[in-house]
Design a protein around this motif. Structure first.
Motif, PDB file in Angstrom:
ATOM      1  N   GLY A  19     -37.616 -44.396  46.257  1.00 15.49           N
ATOM      2  CA  GLY A  19     -38.024 -45.368  47.254  1.00 15.49           C
ATOM      3  C   GLY A  19     -37.366 -46.711  47.128  1.00 15.49           C
ATOM      4  O   GLY A  19     -37.534 -47.572  48.002  1.00 15.49           O
ATOM      5  N   GLN A  20     -36.599 -46.954  46.053  1.00 18.46           N
ATOM      6  CA  GLN A  20     -36.006 -48.253  45.787  1.00 18.46           C
ATOM      7  C   GLN A  20     -34.663 -48.060  45.100  1.00 18.46           C
ATOM      8  O   GLN A  20     -34.506 -47.163  44.266  1.00 18.46           O
ATOM      9  CB  GLN A  20     -36.946 -49.067  44.900  1.00 18.46           C
ATOM     10  N   ARG A  21     -33.689 -48.895  45.433  1.00 12.82           N
ATOM     11  CA  ARG A  21     -32.383 -48.801  44.778  1.00 12.82           C
ATOM     12  C   ARG A  21     -32.481 -49.313  43.339  1.00 12.82           C
ATOM     13  O   ARG A  21     -33.068 -50.357  43.073  1.00 12.82           O
ATOM     14  CB  ARG A  21     -31.337 -49.603  45.553  1.00 12.82           C
ATOM     15  N   LEU A  22     -31.872 -48.550  42.440  1.00 12.29           N
ATOM     16  CA  LEU A  22     -31.968 -48.845  41.008  1.00 12.29           C
ATOM     17  C   LEU A  22     -30.748 -48.278  40.310  1.00 12.29           C
ATOM     18  O   LEU A  22     -30.285 -47.189  40.640  1.00 12.29           O
ATOM     19  CB  LEU A  22     -33.249 -48.235  40.447  1.00 12.29           C
ATOM     20  N   LEU A  23     -30.237 -49.016  39.332  1.00 12.65           N
ATOM     21  CA  LEU A  23     -29.144 -48.554  38.495  1.00 12.65           C
ATOM     22  C   LEU A  23     -29.581 -48.633  37.040  1.00 12.65           C
ATOM     23  O   LEU A  23     -30.042 -49.690  36.584  1.00 12.65           O
ATOM     24  CB  LEU A  23     -27.892 -49.425  38.680  1.00 12.65           C
ATOM     25  N   ALA A  24     -29.471 -47.540  36.318  1.00 13.93           N
ATOM     26  CA  ALA A  24     -29.700 -47.526  34.876  1.00 13.93           C
ATOM     27  C   ALA A  24     -28.351 -47.245  34.211  1.00 13.93           C
ATOM     28  O   ALA A  24     -27.782 -46.170  34.391  1.00 13.93           O
ATOM     29  CB  ALA A  24     -30.722 -46.469  34.490  1.00 13.93           C
ATOM     30  N   VAL A  25     -27.849 -48.228  33.486  1.00 14.36           N
ATOM     31  CA  VAL A  25     -26.502 -48.151  32.924  1.00 14.36           C
ATOM     32  C   VAL A  25     -26.594 -48.129  31.405  1.00 14.36           C
ATOM     33  O   VAL A  25     -27.298 -48.941  30.798  1.00 14.36           O
ATOM     34  CB  VAL A  25     -25.653 -49.354  33.382  1.00 14.36           C
ATOM     35  N   THR A  26     -25.873 -47.203  30.799  1.00 14.38           N
ATOM     36  CA  THR A  26     -25.746 -47.146  29.350  1.00 14.38           C
ATOM     37  C   THR A  26     -24.303 -47.421  28.982  1.00 14.38           C
ATOM     38  O   THR A  26     -23.385 -46.792  29.525  1.00 14.38           O
ATOM     39  CB  THR A  26     -26.179 -45.777  28.799  1.00 14.38           C
ATOM     40  N   GLY A  54     -17.090 -46.909  27.272  1.00 15.83           N
ATOM     41  CA  GLY A  54     -17.370 -46.582  28.664  1.00 15.83           C
ATOM     42  C   GLY A  54     -18.831 -46.736  29.007  1.00 15.83           C
ATOM     43  O   GLY A  54     -19.649 -47.201  28.206  1.00 15.83           O
ATOM     44  N   LEU A  55     -19.154 -46.319  30.224  1.00 14.27           N
ATOM     45  CA  LEU A  55     -20.500 -46.438  30.771  1.00 14.27           C
ATOM     46  C   LEU A  55     -20.959 -45.105  31.337  1.00 14.27           C
ATOM     47  O   LEU A  55     -20.154 -44.335  31.871  1.00 14.27           O
ATOM     48  CB  LEU A  55     -20.535 -47.448  31.926  1.00 14.27           C
ATOM     49  N   THR A  56     -22.251 -44.839  31.237  1.00 12.85           N
ATOM     50  CA  THR A  56     -22.879 -43.830  32.079  1.00 12.85           C
ATOM     51  C   THR A  56     -23.791 -44.556  33.056  1.00 12.85           C
ATOM     52  O   THR A  56     -24.384 -45.590  32.720  1.00 12.85           O
ATOM     53  CB  THR A  56     -23.689 -42.811  31.266  1.00 12.85           C
ATOM     54  N   VAL A  57     -23.911 -44.035  34.262  1.00 16.13           N
ATOM     55  CA  VAL A  57     -24.655 -44.709  35.321  1.00 16.13           C
ATOM     56  C   VAL A  57     -25.609 -43.718  35.981  1.00 16.13           C
ATOM     57  O   VAL A  57     -25.179 -42.665  36.465  1.00 16.13           O
ATOM     58  CB  VAL A  57     -23.709 -45.301  36.388  1.00 16.13           C
ATOM     59  N   GLY A 102     -12.064 -52.757  29.668  1.00 10.50           N
ATOM     60  CA  GLY A 102     -11.820 -51.522  28.947  1.00 10.50           C
ATOM     61  C   GLY A 102     -12.924 -50.503  29.139  1.00 10.50           C
ATOM     62  O   GLY A 102     -14.015 -50.818  29.617  1.00 10.50           O
ATOM     63  N   GLY A 103     -12.640 -49.281  28.750  1.00  7.53           N
ATOM     64  CA  GLY A 103     -13.606 -48.204  28.886  1.00  7.53           C
ATOM     65  C   GLY A 103     -13.474 -47.492  30.215  1.00  7.53           C
ATOM     66  O   GLY A 103     -12.750 -47.909  31.124  1.00  7.53           O
ATOM     67  N   THR A 104     -14.197 -46.384  30.332  1.00 13.57           N
ATOM     68  CA  THR A 104     -14.160 -45.573  31.535  1.00 13.57           C
ATOM     69  C   THR A 104     -15.583 -45.228  31.971  1.00 13.57           C
ATOM     70  O   THR A 104     -16.533 -45.385  31.205  1.00 13.57           O
ATOM     71  CB  THR A 104     -13.391 -44.252  31.300  1.00 13.57           C
ATOM     72  N   LEU A 105     -15.710 -44.756  33.188  1.00  8.62           N
ATOM     73  CA  LEU A 105     -16.978 -44.216  33.665  1.00  8.62           C
ATOM     74  C   LEU A 105     -17.131 -42.818  33.081  1.00  8.62           C
ATOM     75  O   LEU A 105     -16.344 -41.919  33.371  1.00  8.62           O
ATOM     76  CB  LEU A 105     -16.996 -44.172  35.191  1.00  8.62           C
ATOM     77  N   LEU A 106     -18.151 -42.623  32.245  1.00  6.78           N
ATOM     78  CA  LEU A 106     -18.292 -41.385  31.478  1.00  6.78           C
ATOM     79  C   LEU A 106     -19.136 -40.338  32.180  1.00  6.78           C
ATOM     80  O   LEU A 106     -19.067 -39.154  31.845  1.00  6.78           O
ATOM     81  CB  LEU A 106     -18.918 -41.689  30.112  1.00  6.78           C
ATOM     82  N   GLY A 107     -19.955 -40.748  33.124  1.00  6.14           N
ATOM     83  CA  GLY A 107     -20.828 -39.796  33.801  1.00  6.14           C
ATOM     84  C   GLY A 107     -22.115 -40.476  34.209  1.00  6.14           C
ATOM     85  O   GLY A 107     -22.178 -41.696  34.348  1.00  6.14           O
TER      86      GLY A 107
END
Length: 341
Positions: free
Chosen positions: A135-142, A92-95, A123-128
């Motif tokens: 000030g800016q859109r940003l995604l940090a994904v693990t 899965g992913l954390t976001v 596969g996998g799920t969104l884990l949290g």
């Protein structure tokens, strides 16, 4: 502005807790109810963890992709790194989301729809995760995944004599970006672009917006491994460009790469464009796997995995990319994207 006013709500309208509650709809029930995620620890296979950051204006913009495309790419980039390490299973992913308060909820919802669509495919799920104003859109994904039973793929495991293999074409994503930014000149003023027909551009835009993490290539590697051969595969993904991927393999393995120009991994229709070779080597964001392995195993993989081709060999050396024939170094081997330059 209140949500009840009939206008589309922003993150300022929702507030943090309402935002978290809405994002929880994209995860299994109760997954967002605690401070961290619990994973099944019964498997003995090695856990692999990777983190990527996607920044507005660097990795995405409204001019080139929808919010759902941003979510898909955020997931795909991380899953590609799992594949490059030899993962067969995505957990899965954390976001972590950073966005200005004026960001519409509809944009955030679209991002998570794209994330969910990618997880639905691979596969996998969104884990949290977490969220914050900024000030800016940003995604940090693990991303978290597990290796297959065979073992890892590592950049340092190449040997002189290994075949260099690409799992798919390179340069399409860069062509797609050029099309989306309307950078492609119109013939007849630019005759070298005459061959960039609608079908090619459609494939290129799709490659840029919806890249495929090559987890299937890891499964194919395992299935076609010659009987009795040890598991030894060097590899990485080509998110920063084919030349950059080859440099990491050669430097990690203490070898040079000898490339066949006629075997560069190009879409056949794109190969007719004057810019094709440069974008193949340095365009970036193609998310294919670039592998170094025993030549016999490479032949088996090419037969088992459509679109895979041998592009050269590793030779004794010190990390230089050379053309077969005259042995000359690649003129633009350092043209791939790097941060902070």
């Amino acid at each position: 502005m209140a949500e009840g006013s009939g206008l589309a709500p922003t993150l300022a309208d929702l507030g943090e807790w309402e935002l978290i509650e809405r994002l929880g709809a994209f995860a299994p029930p109760g997954q967002f109810a605690d401070d961290a995620a619990l994973l099944d620890g019964r498997s003995q296979r090695t856990l692999v963890v990777n983190t990527d950051v996607l920044v507005e204006g660097v990795h995405f913009s409204d001019a080139t992709m929808t919010a759902a495309d941003v979510g898909w790419r955020a997931a795909a980039a991380n899953l590609s790194d799992l594949a490059a390490m030899g993962c067969r299973e995505v957990l899965g992913l954390t976001v972590a989301l950073v966005a200005p308060a004026a960001t519409p909820w509809a944009w955030v919802e679209g991002v998570y729809q794209g994330l969910s669509a990618a997880l639905g495919c691979y596969g996998g799920t969104l884990l949290g995760g977490d969220c914050s104003g900024g000030g800016q859109r940003l995604l940090a994904v693990t991303a978290l995944g597990r290796l297959g039973a065979d073992g890892p793929i590592r950049r340092r495991d190449g040997y002189p004599g290994d075949a260099l293999v690409s799992t798919g074409p390179h340069g399409l994503s860069r062509l797609g970006l050029a099309a989306l930014l309307q950078e492609i000149p119109t013939p007849p003023a630019a005759p070298n672009w005459r061959q960039a027909g609608p079908a090619l551009l459609e494939r290129a835009v799709q490659a840029h917006r919806r890249p495929r993490p090559r987890l299937d290539a890891v499964a194919a590697l395992a299935s076609c491994r010659p009987v009795g051969s040890p598991w030894r595969v060097a590899g990485t993904d080509s998110s920063d460009g084919l030349a950059a991927a080859l440099k990491t393999l050669t430097q990690g393995s203490g070898c040079d790469a000898l490339l066949e120009r006629r075997d560069l991994p190009l879409d056949p229709e794109m190969a007719a464009l004057a810019i094709a070779e440069s974008w193949c080597l340095n365009g970036g964001e193609d998310f294919e796997l670039v592998l170094a392995l025993d030549p016999g195993w490479a032949r088996q993989l090419i037969q088992a995995l459509p679109g895979t081709r041998r592009i050269g060999s590793l030779t004794p050396g010190s990390g230089i990319l050379r053309w077969a024939g005259d042995g000359s170094p690649l003129a633009d081997a350092d043209g791939s994207f790097t941060h902070f330059h």
